[in-house]
Write an enzyme that holds these catalytic residues in place. Structure first.
Site, PDB file in Angstrom:
ATOM      1  N   CYS A  42       7.137  29.659  -0.792  1.00  0.00           N
ATOM      2  CA  CYS A  42       6.529  28.687   0.311  1.00  0.00           C
ATOM      3  C   CYS A  42       7.362  29.065   1.851  1.00  0.00           C
ATOM      4  O   CYS A  42       8.148  29.289   1.299  1.00  0.00           O
ATOM      5  CB  CYS A  42       5.857  28.088   0.310  1.00  0.00           C
ATOM      6  SG  CYS A  42       4.788  26.823   1.946  1.00  0.00           S
ATOM      7  N   ASP A  44       7.847  26.923   4.112  1.00  0.00           N
ATOM      8  CA  ASP A  44       8.502  25.548   4.505  1.00  0.00           C
ATOM      9  C   ASP A  44       9.798  25.723   4.292  1.00  0.00           C
ATOM     10  O   ASP A  44      10.558  25.899   3.337  1.00  0.00           O
ATOM     11  CB  ASP A  44       7.758  24.512   3.252  1.00  0.00           C
ATOM     12  CG  ASP A  44       7.726  23.636   4.018  1.00  0.00           C
ATOM     13  OD1 ASP A  44       8.980  23.032   3.953  1.00  0.00           O
ATOM     14  OD2 ASP A  44       6.279  22.452   3.720  1.00  0.00           O
ATOM     15  N   ARG A  46      11.905  23.540   4.186  1.00  0.00           N
ATOM     16  CA  ARG A  46      12.265  22.677   2.698  1.00  0.00           C
ATOM     17  C   ARG A  46      12.463  23.200   1.815  1.00  0.00           C
ATOM     18  O   ARG A  46      13.083  22.480   0.599  1.00  0.00           O
ATOM     19  CB  ARG A  46      11.668  21.691   2.858  1.00  0.00           C
ATOM     20  CG  ARG A  46      11.473  20.789   4.468  1.00  0.00           C
ATOM     21  CD  ARG A  46      10.639  19.678   3.825  1.00  0.00           C
ATOM     22  NE  ARG A  46       9.497  19.817   4.005  1.00  0.00           N
ATOM     23  CZ  ARG A  46       8.081  19.132   3.861  1.00  0.00           C
ATOM     24  NH1 ARG A  46       8.063  18.185   3.623  1.00  0.00           N
ATOM     25  NH2 ARG A  46       6.959  19.251   4.044  1.00  0.00           N
ATOM     26  N   HIS A  98       5.265  23.985  -4.371  1.00  0.00           N
ATOM     27  CA  HIS A  98       6.136  22.823  -4.053  1.00  0.00           C
ATOM     28  C   HIS A  98       4.823  21.787  -3.890  1.00  0.00           C
ATOM     29  O   HIS A  98       4.203  22.333  -3.119  1.00  0.00           O
ATOM     30  CB  HIS A  98       7.040  22.883  -2.696  1.00  0.00           C
ATOM     31  CG  HIS A  98       6.632  23.383  -1.869  1.00  0.00           C
ATOM     32  ND1 HIS A  98       6.532  22.565  -0.650  1.00  0.00           N
ATOM     33  CD2 HIS A  98       5.957  24.644  -0.619  1.00  0.00           C
ATOM     34  CE1 HIS A  98       5.599  22.320   0.273  1.00  0.00           C
ATOM     35  NE2 HIS A  98       5.646  23.694   0.525  1.00  0.00           N
ATOM     36  N   CYS A 101       2.839  20.464  -0.339  1.00  0.00           N
ATOM     37  CA  CYS A 101       2.834  21.610   0.984  1.00  0.00           C
ATOM     38  C   CYS A 101       1.767  21.608   1.548  1.00  0.00           C
ATOM     39  O   CYS A 101       1.007  21.076   1.311  1.00  0.00           O
ATOM     40  CB  CYS A 101       2.482  22.810  -0.439  1.00  0.00           C
ATOM     41  SG  CYS A 101       2.474  23.810   1.006  1.00  0.00           S
TER      42      CYS A 101
HETATM   43 CO    CO Z   1       4.461  24.882   1.511  1.00  0.00          CO
END
Ligand code: CO
Length: 202
Positions: A42, A44, A46, A98, A101
């Site tokens: 992803c 993201d 993080r 994750h 998400c």
């Molecule tokens: Co995500």
């Protein structure tokens, strides 16, 4: 215009730190890359691939998009898979989702997200396939389970690409894995969705 000098300073310090430990690191790496892994994760912030598995530059080939989706119409993702499998000859493809998400949350909330809804449609498709498993769960549990199911479906999509199918037919040693990362503790979990040649469960 802001020049983001701090990022250039961080970069210089980072490169210096690596060169202190290994003066030839960048010179060697500039000649070729030979990663063993393709990471499909992803976007993201993080969930940064290299840091999570503590690998240095050159060790993992990466594709990231919202909610780690692999669809047969996405030339960007498929080109990455093709290059990784056919040219770099990676041994492992890891689809890593994750918990927490935002893409999965958005696919569950039935609101208007503009342009992105076209992309979320792929995750809504996963939600539909598994509607029975999801229907009686609390929202948090539903979200966590859809994060996992999405990884498992994307692993299938990777395995069904002609790129992976052809590699398996040619006898290449290539494994496809489904993992999930917990942003609350930094720990990865194997979803037991591993596949090897001919789509056999390993
Ligand atoms: Co995500």
């Amino acid at each position: 215009m802001k020049s983001l000098n701090d990022l250039f300073e961080r970069n210089a310090a980072w490169a210096e730190g690596i060169k202190e430990k290994d003066p030839e690191f960048f010179a060697q790496l500039s000649k070729q890359q030979a990663p063993e892994y393709l990471w499909i994760g992803c976007s993201d912030s993080r969930v940064p691939a290299n840091q999570i598995v503590n690998l240095r530059p050159g060790e993992i080939f990466v594709h990231r998009n919202i909610a780690n989706v692999v669809v047969p119409t996405d030339l960007n993702c498929l080109s990455v898979v093709q290059y990784a499998v056919e040219v770099l000859k990676v041994k492992h493809i890891i689809v890593c989702g994750h918990y927490g998400c935002g893409g999965i949350k958005a696919a569950l909330d039935d609101q208007d997200h503009g342009l992105m809804d076209g992309w979320l449609q792929h995750i809504k498709g996963v939600r539909q396939i598994h509607a029975e498993k999801l229907k009686d769960l609390e929202l948090d549990q539903k979200h966590d389970l859809l994060c996992e199911l999405n990884v498992i479906e994307q692993v299938k999509n990777v395995c069904n690409t002609t790129i992976v199918q052809n590699a398996w037919k040619a006898g290449s040693e290539l494994f496809v894995h489904g993992w999930i990362y917990d942003i609350q503790n930094g720990i990865l979990k194997n979803l037991d969705a591993d596949n090897t040649s001919n789509g056999e469960k390993k």
